[in-house]
Design a protein around this motif. Sequence first.
Motif, PDB file in Angstrom:
ATOM      1  N   ALA A 164      -8.836  10.235  -0.251  1.00 19.20           N
ATOM      2  CA  ALA A 164      -9.352   9.648   0.983  1.00 19.20           C
ATOM      3  C   ALA A 164      -9.155   8.134   1.007  1.00 19.20           C
ATOM      4  CB  ALA A 164     -10.827  10.000   1.151  1.00 19.20           C
ATOM      5  N   LEU A 165      -9.392   7.472  -0.120  1.00 22.22           N
ATOM      6  CA  LEU A 165      -9.151   6.028  -0.187  1.00 22.22           C
ATOM      7  C   LEU A 165      -7.686   5.708   0.098  1.00 22.22           C
ATOM      8  CD1 LEU A 165      -9.355   3.036  -1.026  1.00 22.22           C
ATOM      9  CD2 LEU A 165      -9.285   3.787  -3.407  1.00 22.22           C
ATOM     10  N   LEU A 166      -6.775   6.421  -0.553  1.00 20.73           N
ATOM     11  CA  LEU A 166      -5.354   6.117  -0.394  1.00 20.73           C
ATOM     12  C   LEU A 166      -4.866   6.442   1.017  1.00 20.73           C
ATOM     13  CD1 LEU A 166      -4.044   7.369  -3.860  1.00 20.73           C
ATOM     14  CD2 LEU A 166      -4.435   5.002  -3.127  1.00 20.73           C
ATOM     15  N   ALA A 167      -5.383   7.496   1.607  1.00 15.18           N
ATOM     16  CA  ALA A 167      -5.008   7.814   2.990  1.00 15.18           C
ATOM     17  C   ALA A 167      -5.488   6.718   3.936  1.00 15.18           C
ATOM     18  CB  ALA A 167      -5.591   9.165   3.398  1.00 15.18           C
ATOM     19  N   THR A 168      -6.702   6.240   3.718  1.00 15.82           N
ATOM     20  CA  THR A 168      -7.237   5.153   4.540  1.00 15.82           C
ATOM     21  C   THR A 168      -6.376   3.907   4.402  1.00 15.82           C
ATOM     22  OG1 THR A 168      -9.478   6.033   4.267  1.00 15.82           O
ATOM     23  CG2 THR A 168      -9.275   3.739   4.967  1.00 15.82           C
ATOM     24  N   ALA A 169      -6.071   3.541   3.155  1.00 10.34           N
ATOM     25  CA  ALA A 169      -5.269   2.338   2.914  1.00 10.34           C
ATOM     26  C   ALA A 169      -3.881   2.466   3.517  1.00 10.34           C
ATOM     27  CB  ALA A 169      -5.174   2.077   1.411  1.00 10.34           C
TER      28      ALA A 169
END
Length: 646
Positions: A164-169
């Motif tokens: 989720a963090l990497l998708a957001t970034a």
Amino acid sequence: MTAPDWTPPSTQPRPYRIEEFAQLASTPAYAGRDLAGAVAGGGVEGYDELWRWSVDDLDGFWRCVADYLGQGLVGPALTEERMPGAVWFPESRVNYARTVLEGRPADEVAIVGLTEDPGATRTLTWADLRAEVAGLAASFRSLGVGEGDRVVGYLPNTPDAIVALLATASIGAVWSVCGMDYAASAALARFEQLEPTLMVHASSYVHGGRTHDRSAVVDELRTALPSLRATLEVGSVAWEQAVGTTAELGYVDVPFDRPLWVLFSSGTTGKPKGIVHGHGGAMLEQAKVAALHFDLGPGERLFWYTTPSWMMWNFVVAGLLTGASVVAYDGSPAHPATDQLWAITAEHGVTATGMSPAYVAACQKAGVGPQDHDLSRLRRVGISGSTFPAVSHRALADALPPVVQIASISGGTDVVSAFVGPAPTIPVWAGELSRPCLGVAVNAYDESGAPVRGEVGELVITRPMPSMPVMFWNDPDGARYHDAYFDMFPGVWRHGDWITLTDHGSVVIHGRSDATLNRKGVRMGSGDIYEPVEALPEVREALVIGIERPNGDYWMPLFVVLADGVDLDDALKTRINDAIRAHASPRHVPDVIIAAPGVPHTRTGKKLEVPVKKVLLGQDLSGALDPGSVDAPELLDWYAEVGRSH
């Protein structure tokens, strides 16, 4: 020079990455002098030469770091040197997720996800990770999430949180997360400031052999955040469809200082501050620590016990920036047995593991630890969260293979990195941190702003770091940011820790300067008292507070949490005082020793010295302290009653 407790092994199958970096730094494009030879052959002297270059020539050093790590940054590194407000790599456009995901071997493991159930292991290769991030990013876009929007997570420490963090970034949105042990009030105190567009959440987490249902908290968050356009539950049909979506993995490249994530202060001395870090600064600084100070890279594996609420979770994710694999563990550090973290380290071939001093002490008191496991792949044990007493350090070292370095670090959420810590090529002294980290201009100041050596001073940073906050959230004129770090020494970062720079170049951390003991003008660190007291088998934990009374007197009580079946009689009080006198000084001996039902901590395990001092003084913390940020808020009522009775 004082003899170290550990020195680097004489044989190493490959050069340490810090040696490879020094070879690059020695070329004319950067330093053009023999830094490589100094590091390879000079021990602490070689490291010290490299460090001096790293803080004297910030532009050359950080360009070299970016090139060594393959981060593709262009142009000068530092174009405006000021604090706050330094301007880094203004000609570069970056994306944190791109640096994590691109160029990795498809079939190698990126993340190992674990719970307390050994049969629930989940492994993601780099190809799996890229596919899930691509699918989730596409789903985020379909839900109306775009560049600059905030995505918040209420999640346990699982691979899904990293996805989720990497998708957001990757889409240029801004990330923030709370672990699921946070109450609704604590999570809302953080999330409502951000006005998030999307919330990613789970319904439960695992701890101590139990599954903790948090669906009611999720419902409360959903209701209390009117800005939400959508929520997405991990494990639901919608989630599986989202991460399973076939999509091309694209990236929104943004300026170096564009917000990547918002981390929050503990909230124990006021409303939690939203600390904003940029894509480039977090990427560059954290990768430096992971690669050069912890020697992480392809073929290595990082495991650090943490929750998503703590900056060490972000540091674990940063292990991916080096090409190393990481372990995400949703569970208790001491279940099903006290030595659970050592068991995970052994079973999963971890090369760098991390834990708190309190966990190490718990294992030692239980008579278990690394000596019971095959740690043939382990090279580093990171220690963070609080001071690590020399006696505990030496006991741990005796239980580890001789090649393993105990790597204590100290930094903060403020810079999402470390100020001081280890390097694989330099020695370790028990109870001390080996050196300032590369690129970090550490000093110790007295109250007048003069540098001091061999005595207690304020930890200051005299030149900028790339990961210093780009701003505080909802601080349009920067006043709160300035007051937090630059009010005491203009233009110099004051972190709020007391330290001593030793005659052999190491750093001793004494604790928070706003909680430091000051008896008759002599400053003392609480850690100097905790070390001998908590080494006693009768004492589980200790808390010491210094109180300035209106009549000019100074009252210094010591609270002790006793082991089961132990009474605080005169004989034990004498043993405690004798241990303090022998280890520290007669001045450190408390005025009174009081048996306490417990010590309150932040959610990341730090003792609440400042709030306890305030309640002992009779101050009302109801408007300044979020009970959800404290592991046992009811204990503060007990300390308040002690304050009233004294």
